[in-house]
Design an enzyme around this catalytic site. Structure first.
Site, PDB file in Angstrom:
ATOM      1  N   SER A 265      15.991  23.279  23.092  1.00 14.79           N
ATOM      2  CA  SER A 265      17.007  22.437  22.454  1.00 14.79           C
ATOM      3  C   SER A 265      18.422  22.777  22.914  1.00 14.79           C
ATOM      4  O   SER A 265      18.740  23.913  23.277  1.00 14.79           O
ATOM      5  CB  SER A 265      16.932  22.553  20.923  1.00 14.79           C
ATOM      6  OG  SER A 265      18.068  21.994  20.302  1.00 14.79           O
TER       7      SER A 265
ATOM      8  N   TYR B  25      18.423  27.230  12.265  1.00 18.23           N
ATOM      9  CA  TYR B  25      17.941  26.523  13.452  1.00 18.23           C
ATOM     10  C   TYR B  25      18.699  26.976  14.697  1.00 18.23           C
ATOM     11  O   TYR B  25      18.092  27.300  15.726  1.00 18.23           O
ATOM     12  CB  TYR B  25      18.112  25.013  13.249  1.00 18.23           C
ATOM     13  CG  TYR B  25      17.511  24.170  14.353  1.00 18.23           C
ATOM     14  CD1 TYR B  25      16.129  24.061  14.488  1.00 18.23           C
ATOM     15  CD2 TYR B  25      18.321  23.476  15.246  1.00 18.23           C
ATOM     16  CE1 TYR B  25      15.568  23.280  15.495  1.00 18.23           C
ATOM     17  CE2 TYR B  25      17.770  22.703  16.259  1.00 18.23           C
ATOM     18  CZ  TYR B  25      16.395  22.600  16.370  1.00 18.23           C
ATOM     19  OH  TYR B  25      15.853  21.837  17.377  1.00 18.23           O
TER      20      TYR B  25
END
Length: 364
Positions: free
Chosen positions: A204, A217
């Protein structure tokens, strides 16, 4: 870097430098500047670096045959893992699809849509026993094939602001997004070293930058990127390529509005009373609206990501990092943001919050 890759880059660099030198002859400034030759070569080098990706795409685009090659994918219940499993099966790969729920809807859809070359494996990346059994299953079912690649795709999204987020959410995020990657990779590296295959990590864009909120996250993805980069250098001697796929937000279950709202409600329910009174209900409930500002840029064309993962697995000379973006806007904006000094990044976030009227804690 492989010899062919290196040679093409050197030739590209020299050709670019010669071209820049030729153009500079017609520029009056360069004809009188004492440092003209230095400027020429530096300019040529910079242009070569930024245009090499185009050259590589057209000259180093050899694809490997899927014959007798197997790929293990984690997180195949939904999202990128589910789509990738179908995609690779259609290309002729043997696919081991790791599913958290092997009897769930996602696994059932894969069984119905794919060939017999796709096999469902129960795989919770946070459990040592699941990973051990998955490895045993793969080894027993490879036959004459070789394990060519693993795709560490399983991931979760947790977190509000740091003080209103449960400590367990930090643990869960690290367990799945980081330690799960380590656990699976360590288990299958011996097979990958034997095949000189690939480790593909879905890390990501959040692994390279961070905004505000969702700290669990961001933390887990930054750690995953660090793991990826260290492993890439360590595996060079073995001929194993390690590739990072770093998308921004795309329309998968990870950013499903209903599921994210459910997760937010669950997190809010655990906020202690003293913290709740300091921040206020309006602040806590605003996260449902706040997340929409982030997710409004999500892309619907998930094939952008699947194609990059495909390239990481099948290209003879894959890139080190792939950065699939939802749009040209997010691609340009993310590049600019990541180059800004921290003071400007903080100012940008503050302006962003003011313009969108993010609520403040009631007692702040």
């Amino acid at each position: 870097m492989l010899l062919k890759n290196t040679l093409i880059f050197i030739v590209h660099l020299l050709c670019t430098a010669v071209l820049v030198k030729g153009v500079s002859i017609f520029c009056p400034y360069f004809s009188i500047c004492y440092y003209a030759s230095i400027v020429d070569w530096i300019t040529g080098f910079l242009i070569a670096v930024f245009t090499f990706k185009f050259i590589k795409k057209n000259l180093l685009n050899e694809r490997l045959s899927p014959k007798n090659k197997a790929v293990l994918i984690t997180g195949c219940d939904t999202g990128f893992g589910h789509l990738l499993a179908k995609h690779l099966d259609s290309k002729g790969f043997i696919v081991f699809a790791g599913c958290l729920f092997p009897n769930g809807n996602g696994a059932s859809q894969l069984k119905e849509a794919c060939s017999k070359n796709l096999k469902i494996i129960k795989l919770d990346v946070t459990k040592d026993e699941d990973v051990k059994q998955a490895k045993e299953f793969v080894m027993e079912n490879l036959g004459e094939a070789e394990l060519w690649a693993i795709v560490n795709n399983a991931g979760i999204l947790r977190g509000l602001s740091i003080e209103t987020t449960r400590f367990q959410d930090f643990i869960d995020s690290l367990e799945v997004n980081t330690l799960g990657v380590v656990r699976v990779t360590q288990a299958f590296l011996p097979l990958l070293r034997k095949s000189k295959g690939r480790v593909v990590n879905i890390t990501s864009m959040a692994g390279r930058t961070k905004f505000t909120f969702m700290a669990p996250y961001y933390m887990s993805k930054h750690a995953a990127v660090a793991f990826n980069d260290c492993l890439r250098r360590e595996m060079e001697d073995w001929g194993v390529k390690v590739i990072s796929i770093e998308p921004d937000f795309f329309a998968t279950q990870l950013v499903n509005n209903e599921l994210v709202n459910k997760t937010i409600d669950q997190t809010i329910s655990f906020v202690p009373d003293d913290i709740r009174s300091d921040y206020g209900e309006n602040y806590l409930n605003s996260f449902k609206t706040t997340k929409n500002y982030f997710f409004c840029f999500k892309g619907s064309n998930t094939n952008t990501v699947i194609n990059d993962i495909d390239s990481a697995i099948t290209l003879k000379y894959p890139d080190i990092i792939y950065e699939p973006r939802a749009s040209y806007f997010t691609a340009i904006a993310s590049k600019i943001y990541m180059k800004l000094p921290y003071e400007l990044k903080d100012l940008f976030i503050r302006i962003f919050q003011l313009v969108l009227r993010f609520p403040k804690p009631i007692t702040a």
